[in-house]
Design a protein around this motif. Structure first.
Motif, PDB file in Angstrom:
ATOM      1  N   GLY A  66       9.847  16.832  24.006  1.00 56.58           N
ATOM      2  CA  GLY A  66      10.735  17.994  24.836  1.00 56.58           C
ATOM      3  C   GLY A  66      11.473  18.852  23.997  1.00 56.58           C
ATOM      4  N   GLY A  67      12.227  18.463  22.902  1.00 59.43           N
ATOM      5  CA  GLY A  67      12.893  18.970  22.075  1.00 59.43           C
ATOM      6  C   GLY A  67      12.119  20.087  21.122  1.00 59.43           C
ATOM      7  N   GLY A  68      10.984  19.601  20.993  1.00 64.63           N
ATOM      8  CA  GLY A  68       9.799  20.603  20.380  1.00 64.63           C
ATOM      9  C   GLY A  68       9.649  21.958  21.250  1.00 64.63           C
ATOM     10  N   ILE A  69       9.350  21.650  22.490  1.00 66.77           N
ATOM     11  CA  ILE A  69       9.026  22.429  23.284  1.00 66.77           C
ATOM     12  C   ILE A  69      10.041  23.544  23.618  1.00 66.77           C
ATOM     13  CG2 ILE A  69       8.353  22.968  25.832  1.00 66.77           C
ATOM     14  CD1 ILE A  69       6.996  20.372  25.817  1.00 66.77           C
ATOM     15  N   ALA A  70      11.201  22.925  23.805  1.00 63.00           N
ATOM     16  CA  ALA A  70      12.284  24.154  24.001  1.00 63.00           C
ATOM     17  C   ALA A  70      12.786  24.847  22.781  1.00 63.00           C
ATOM     18  CB  ALA A  70      13.654  23.291  24.346  1.00 63.00           C
ATOM     19  N   LEU A  71      12.701  24.325  21.626  1.00 65.61           N
ATOM     20  CA  LEU A  71      12.957  25.227  20.389  1.00 65.61           C
ATOM     21  C   LEU A  71      11.652  25.936  19.920  1.00 65.61           C
ATOM     22  CD1 LEU A  71      14.561  22.416  18.072  1.00 65.61           C
ATOM     23  CD2 LEU A  71      15.438  24.686  18.882  1.00 65.61           C
ATOM     24  N   VAL A  72      10.560  25.557  20.241  1.00 68.31           N
ATOM     25  CA  VAL A  72       9.323  26.491  19.892  1.00 68.31           C
ATOM     26  C   VAL A  72       9.623  27.764  20.900  1.00 68.31           C
ATOM     27  CG1 VAL A  72       6.962  26.864  20.281  1.00 68.31           C
ATOM     28  CG2 VAL A  72       7.756  25.078  18.939  1.00 68.31           C
ATOM     29  N   ARG A  77      10.609  33.439  20.311  1.00 67.04           N
ATOM     30  CA  ARG A  77      11.327  34.649  21.077  1.00 67.04           C
ATOM     31  C   ARG A  77      11.993  35.269  19.868  1.00 67.04           C
ATOM     32  NH1 ARG A  77      13.220  37.943  24.013  1.00 67.04           N
ATOM     33  NH2 ARG A  77      15.350  38.396  24.588  1.00 67.04           N
ATOM     34  N   TRP A  78      12.606  34.397  19.235  1.00 62.38           N
ATOM     35  CA  TRP A  78      13.444  35.191  18.101  1.00 62.38           C
ATOM     36  C   TRP A  78      12.641  35.651  16.980  1.00 62.38           C
ATOM     37  CZ3 TRP A  78      14.535  32.564  12.973  1.00 62.38           C
ATOM     38  CH2 TRP A  78      15.260  33.253  12.157  1.00 62.38           C
ATOM     39  N   LEU A  79      11.378  35.026  16.360  1.00 57.28           N
ATOM     40  CA  LEU A  79      10.725  35.377  15.401  1.00 57.28           C
ATOM     41  C   LEU A  79       9.863  36.639  15.959  1.00 57.28           C
ATOM     42  CD1 LEU A  79       9.479  32.242  13.429  1.00 57.28           C
ATOM     43  CD2 LEU A  79      11.111  34.161  12.767  1.00 57.28           C
ATOM     44  N   THR A  80       9.278  36.495  17.243  1.00 57.99           N
ATOM     45  CA  THR A  80       7.994  37.459  17.725  1.00 57.99           C
ATOM     46  C   THR A  80       8.630  38.406  18.539  1.00 57.99           C
ATOM     47  OG1 THR A  80       7.362  36.069  19.297  1.00 57.99           O
ATOM     48  CG2 THR A  80       6.235  35.642  17.193  1.00 57.99           C
ATOM     49  N   GLY A  81       9.675  38.246  19.146  1.00 58.60           N
ATOM     50  CA  GLY A  81      10.265  39.273  20.333  1.00 58.60           C
ATOM     51  C   GLY A  81       9.621  38.890  21.493  1.00 58.60           C
ATOM     52  N   GLU A  82       8.673  37.853  21.785  1.00 55.92           N
ATOM     53  CA  GLU A  82       8.143  37.734  22.948  1.00 55.92           C
ATOM     54  C   GLU A  82       9.370  37.076  23.953  1.00 55.92           C
ATOM     55  OE1 GLU A  82       4.944  35.118  22.660  1.00 55.92           O
ATOM     56  OE2 GLU A  82       3.823  36.096  21.241  1.00 55.92           O
ATOM     57  N   LEU A  84      11.092  35.496  27.509  1.00 54.70           N
ATOM     58  CA  LEU A  84      11.082  34.208  28.133  1.00 54.70           C
ATOM     59  C   LEU A  84      11.132  34.478  29.553  1.00 54.70           C
ATOM     60  CD1 LEU A  84      13.318  31.686  26.057  1.00 54.70           C
ATOM     61  CD2 LEU A  84      10.813  31.674  26.368  1.00 54.70           C
ATOM     62  N   ALA A  85      10.166  34.287  30.571  1.00 59.41           N
ATOM     63  CA  ALA A  85      10.138  34.551  31.931  1.00 59.41           C
ATOM     64  C   ALA A  85      11.218  33.456  32.536  1.00 59.41           C
ATOM     65  CB  ALA A  85       8.811  34.506  32.341  1.00 59.41           C
ATOM     66  N   VAL A  90      13.290  27.733  33.849  1.00 54.71           N
ATOM     67  CA  VAL A  90      13.361  26.732  34.828  1.00 54.71           C
ATOM     68  C   VAL A  90      12.463  25.689  34.213  1.00 54.71           C
ATOM     69  CG1 VAL A  90      12.735  26.115  37.081  1.00 54.71           C
ATOM     70  CG2 VAL A  90      13.866  28.279  36.697  1.00 54.71           C
ATOM     71  N   GLY A  91      11.198  25.859  33.817  1.00 58.52           N
ATOM     72  CA  GLY A  91      10.351  24.753  33.044  1.00 58.52           C
ATOM     73  C   GLY A  91      11.153  24.069  32.048  1.00 58.52           C
TER      74      GLY A  91
END
Length: 111
Positions: A66-72, A77-82, A84-85, A90-91
């Protein structure tokens, strides 16, 4: 306290390895591919040490994944600029509640 610190470090190595996977371009770039292997190796080793120290496997795995999912999601977002919808956010909140539920109720047995 040490076991929680080690679990946190294991999560950081897992996030590092996952981001290296993205930058390895399908394992065609050597250094990021090595980062995947080394990062996951260290992460799994630390997870095993945390379990050996007495944290239950469901708690370790819930917090680690869970922590890994959130941090990834945040690091990506920070490294690639993609972006977050909103459904992703919410997920992540739902995952956080699930991790907390597993962590607080692991010792309870199903009747």
């Amino acid at each position: 306290m040490l076991k929680w610190t080690l679990l946190g470090v294991a999560i950081l190595f897992e996030v590092f390895a996952t981001m290296c996977m993205k930058f390895s371009d399908g394992f065609t770039r050597l250094l990021p591919a090595l980062g995947v292997v080394v990062g996951y190796g260290i992460s799994f080793y630390l997870d095993a040490q945390v379990v050996r120290m007495g944290l239950s496997i469901p708690v370790v795995y819930a917090v680690w994944s869970g922590g890994g999912i959130a941090l990834v999601a945040l690091v990506n977002r920070w490294l690639t600029g993609e972006g977050l919808a909103w459904p992703t956010v919410v997920g992540l909140v739902v995952i956080s509640f699930g991790v907390a539920l597993v962590s607080f109720t692991t010792s309870a047995e199903i009747a």
